[in-house]
Design a protein around this motif. Sequence first.
Motif, PDB file in Angstrom:
ATOM      1  N   ARG A 170       0.652  -1.524  -0.187  1.00  0.00           N
ATOM      2  CA  ARG A 170      -0.277   0.184  -0.173  1.00  0.00           C
ATOM      3  C   ARG A 170       0.702   1.265   0.261  1.00  0.00           C
ATOM      4  O   ARG A 170       1.667   1.806   0.930  1.00  0.00           O
ATOM      5  CB  ARG A 170      -1.042   0.157   1.357  1.00  0.00           C
ATOM      6  N   ARG A 171       0.892   1.728  -1.464  1.00  0.00           N
ATOM      7  CA  ARG A 171       1.810   2.756  -1.530  1.00  0.00           C
ATOM      8  C   ARG A 171       3.460   2.229  -0.927  1.00  0.00           C
ATOM      9  O   ARG A 171       4.107   1.884  -1.629  1.00  0.00           O
ATOM     10  CB  ARG A 171       1.988   3.897  -0.210  1.00  0.00           C
ATOM     11  N   ASN A 172       3.927   2.750   0.010  1.00  0.00           N
ATOM     12  CA  ASN A 172       4.567   2.524   0.546  1.00  0.00           C
ATOM     13  C   ASN A 172       5.596   1.276   2.216  1.00  0.00           C
ATOM     14  O   ASN A 172       6.255   1.593   2.505  1.00  0.00           O
ATOM     15  CB  ASN A 172       5.936   4.165   0.888  1.00  0.00           C
ATOM     16  N   SER A 173       4.362   0.975   2.202  1.00  0.00           N
ATOM     17  CA  SER A 173       3.761  -0.424   3.429  1.00  0.00           C
ATOM     18  C   SER A 173       3.470  -1.026   2.555  1.00  0.00           C
ATOM     19  O   SER A 173       2.809  -1.402   1.506  1.00  0.00           O
ATOM     20  CB  SER A 173       2.954   1.088   4.349  1.00  0.00           C
ATOM     21  N   CYS A 174       3.492  -2.041   3.632  1.00  0.00           N
ATOM     22  CA  CYS A 174       3.260  -3.457   3.429  1.00  0.00           C
ATOM     23  C   CYS A 174       3.081  -4.789   4.435  1.00  0.00           C
ATOM     24  O   CYS A 174       3.874  -4.354   5.926  1.00  0.00           O
ATOM     25  CB  CYS A 174       4.194  -4.249   2.482  1.00  0.00           C
ATOM     26  N   GLU A 175       2.169  -5.364   5.049  1.00  0.00           N
ATOM     27  CA  GLU A 175       2.488  -6.101   6.076  1.00  0.00           C
ATOM     28  C   GLU A 175       3.665  -6.540   6.303  1.00  0.00           C
ATOM     29  O   GLU A 175       4.468  -7.200   5.413  1.00  0.00           O
ATOM     30  CB  GLU A 175       1.031  -7.241   6.116  1.00  0.00           C
ATOM     31  N   ASP A 204      17.709   6.621  11.847  1.00  0.00           N
ATOM     32  CA  ASP A 204      17.694   7.327  10.983  1.00  0.00           C
ATOM     33  C   ASP A 204      16.875   7.630   9.775  1.00  0.00           C
ATOM     34  O   ASP A 204      16.910   8.350   8.573  1.00  0.00           O
ATOM     35  CB  ASP A 204      18.997   6.600   9.406  1.00  0.00           C
ATOM     36  N   GLY A 205      15.408   7.460   9.943  1.00  0.00           N
ATOM     37  CA  GLY A 205      14.782   7.348   9.001  1.00  0.00           C
ATOM     38  C   GLY A 205      14.584   7.152   7.967  1.00  0.00           C
ATOM     39  O   GLY A 205      13.645   7.217   6.996  1.00  0.00           O
ATOM     40  N   LEU A 206      15.092   5.619   8.039  1.00  0.00           N
ATOM     41  CA  LEU A 206      14.569   4.997   7.313  1.00  0.00           C
ATOM     42  C   LEU A 206      13.827   3.748   6.890  1.00  0.00           C
ATOM     43  O   LEU A 206      13.002   3.231   5.799  1.00  0.00           O
ATOM     44  CB  LEU A 206      16.012   3.586   6.842  1.00  0.00           C
ATOM     45  N   ILE A 207      13.175   4.035   7.990  1.00  0.00           N
ATOM     46  CA  ILE A 207      11.804   2.717   8.449  1.00  0.00           C
ATOM     47  C   ILE A 207      11.041   2.885   9.313  1.00  0.00           C
ATOM     48  O   ILE A 207      11.855   3.329  10.305  1.00  0.00           O
ATOM     49  CB  ILE A 207      12.398   0.967   8.486  1.00  0.00           C
ATOM     50  N   MET A 208       9.987   2.754   9.497  1.00  0.00           N
ATOM     51  CA  MET A 208       9.126   2.975  10.187  1.00  0.00           C
ATOM     52  C   MET A 208       8.787   1.399  11.364  1.00  0.00           C
ATOM     53  O   MET A 208       7.962   0.756   9.888  1.00  0.00           O
ATOM     54  CB  MET A 208       7.475   2.846  10.496  1.00  0.00           C
ATOM     55  N   LEU A 209       8.357   0.539  11.902  1.00  0.00           N
ATOM     56  CA  LEU A 209       7.796  -0.894  11.970  1.00  0.00           C
ATOM     57  C   LEU A 209       7.595  -1.176  13.348  1.00  0.00           C
ATOM     58  O   LEU A 209       8.084  -0.518  14.189  1.00  0.00           O
ATOM     59  CB  LEU A 209       9.682  -1.907  12.065  1.00  0.00           C
ATOM     60  N   GLU A 210       6.356  -0.893  12.807  1.00  0.00           N
ATOM     61  CA  GLU A 210       5.364  -1.255  14.419  1.00  0.00           C
ATOM     62  C   GLU A 210       3.538  -2.338  14.010  1.00  0.00           C
ATOM     63  O   GLU A 210       3.661  -2.141  12.593  1.00  0.00           O
ATOM     64  CB  GLU A 210       5.031  -0.189  14.685  1.00  0.00           C
ATOM     65  N   ARG A 211       3.682  -3.055  14.951  1.00  0.00           N
ATOM     66  CA  ARG A 211       2.339  -3.746  14.852  1.00  0.00           C
ATOM     67  C   ARG A 211       2.348  -3.968  13.305  1.00  0.00           C
ATOM     68  O   ARG A 211       1.645  -4.608  12.740  1.00  0.00           O
ATOM     69  CB  ARG A 211       1.393  -2.916  14.424  1.00  0.00           C
ATOM     70  N   LYS A 212       3.294  -5.167  13.365  1.00  0.00           N
ATOM     71  CA  LYS A 212       3.931  -5.556  11.939  1.00  0.00           C
ATOM     72  C   LYS A 212       2.927  -5.265  10.783  1.00  0.00           C
ATOM     73  O   LYS A 212       2.639  -5.974   9.710  1.00  0.00           O
ATOM     74  CB  LYS A 212       2.278  -7.295  12.060  1.00  0.00           C
ATOM     75  N   ILE A 216       8.337   1.787   4.007  1.00  0.00           N
ATOM     76  CA  ILE A 216       9.800   2.854   4.162  1.00  0.00           C
ATOM     77  C   ILE A 216       9.627   4.308   3.433  1.00  0.00           C
ATOM     78  O   ILE A 216       9.198   4.018   2.161  1.00  0.00           O
ATOM     79  CB  ILE A 216      10.148   1.822   2.732  1.00  0.00           C
ATOM     80  N   PRO A 217       9.668   5.164   4.269  1.00  0.00           N
ATOM     81  CA  PRO A 217       9.582   7.073   3.398  1.00  0.00           C
ATOM     82  C   PRO A 217      10.411   6.701   2.665  1.00  0.00           C
ATOM     83  O   PRO A 217       9.719   7.407   1.396  1.00  0.00           O
ATOM     84  CB  PRO A 217      10.481   7.576   4.805  1.00  0.00           C
ATOM     85  N   ASP A 218      11.438   6.317   2.142  1.00  0.00           N
ATOM     86  CA  ASP A 218      12.310   7.102   0.959  1.00  0.00           C
ATOM     87  C   ASP A 218      12.704   5.275   0.561  1.00  0.00           C
ATOM     88  O   ASP A 218      13.885   4.771   1.216  1.00  0.00           O
ATOM     89  CB  ASP A 218      12.943   7.466   1.056  1.00  0.00           C
TER      90      ASP A 218
END
Length: 246
Positions: A170-175, A204-212, A216-218
């Motif tokens: 979904r855009r820049n996110s995934c399960e 470093d702002g490279l990932i966000m990982l929470e609630r599975k 990936i912002p960039d």
Amino acid sequence: MDNPLSLRIEAFTRLSREDKAALDRLAARAVREVAPRRDIIREGEPPRAVRLILEGWACRYKTLPDARRQIVSIFLPGDFCDLNVYILKEMDHNIGALTRVRFTEIGRDAMDALTSNYPRVTQALWWHELVSSAVQREWTLNVGQRTAIERIAHLFVELFLRLQTVGLTRRNSCEFPLTQNDIAEATGLTAVHVNRTLQQLRRDGLIMLERKELTIPDLDRLMDVSMFNPNYLHLDREGRYLDAND
């Protein structure tokens, strides 16, 4: 939801209506379900069918006598767990479910009929196996040469792109259901080292990982950090743009 097998195959070639119908029939055969963290088939057991992942995440893994485990492949929807495995007398590795998994079991006769009657699908299946081998080579390079941050970033990019191929981003996110232990077993690191590396990737702002869920912002920046070259996934195959009979 579209048949993930058709979506996966279309990464390599353009399919006709007849090709897609044949793949739909194949994916509907002998559908089974297994709970998270259960084995689908174990080392030493006789493989009587090819397994195709329809939903969920699974892995191929090897264990040592002291129970240490190495994940050597991750299977996503649309992936086969070895196309020609039924020629072996017994499994030399385990396949286990990381999440709840729905899969179909395809016997040799059904696979032979598919490859005999649908040459375009057969060609795509050859590409599927070649890409699987390329992924294994990249995983070997990952464990042997990349730093911890490069290994984990590379794994994240690869899985995101593979999920994108079958329409599961979904855009820049995934399960992202992998635990820190799973990541450790896939990258040859300790769970403690994985934890520290994930914290650094977050800082470093490279990932966000929470609630599975992984965001990936960039993506280009994460690819640069991991020295990711997508050529081994062969997602720009010329054949996918060729016309097929409607």
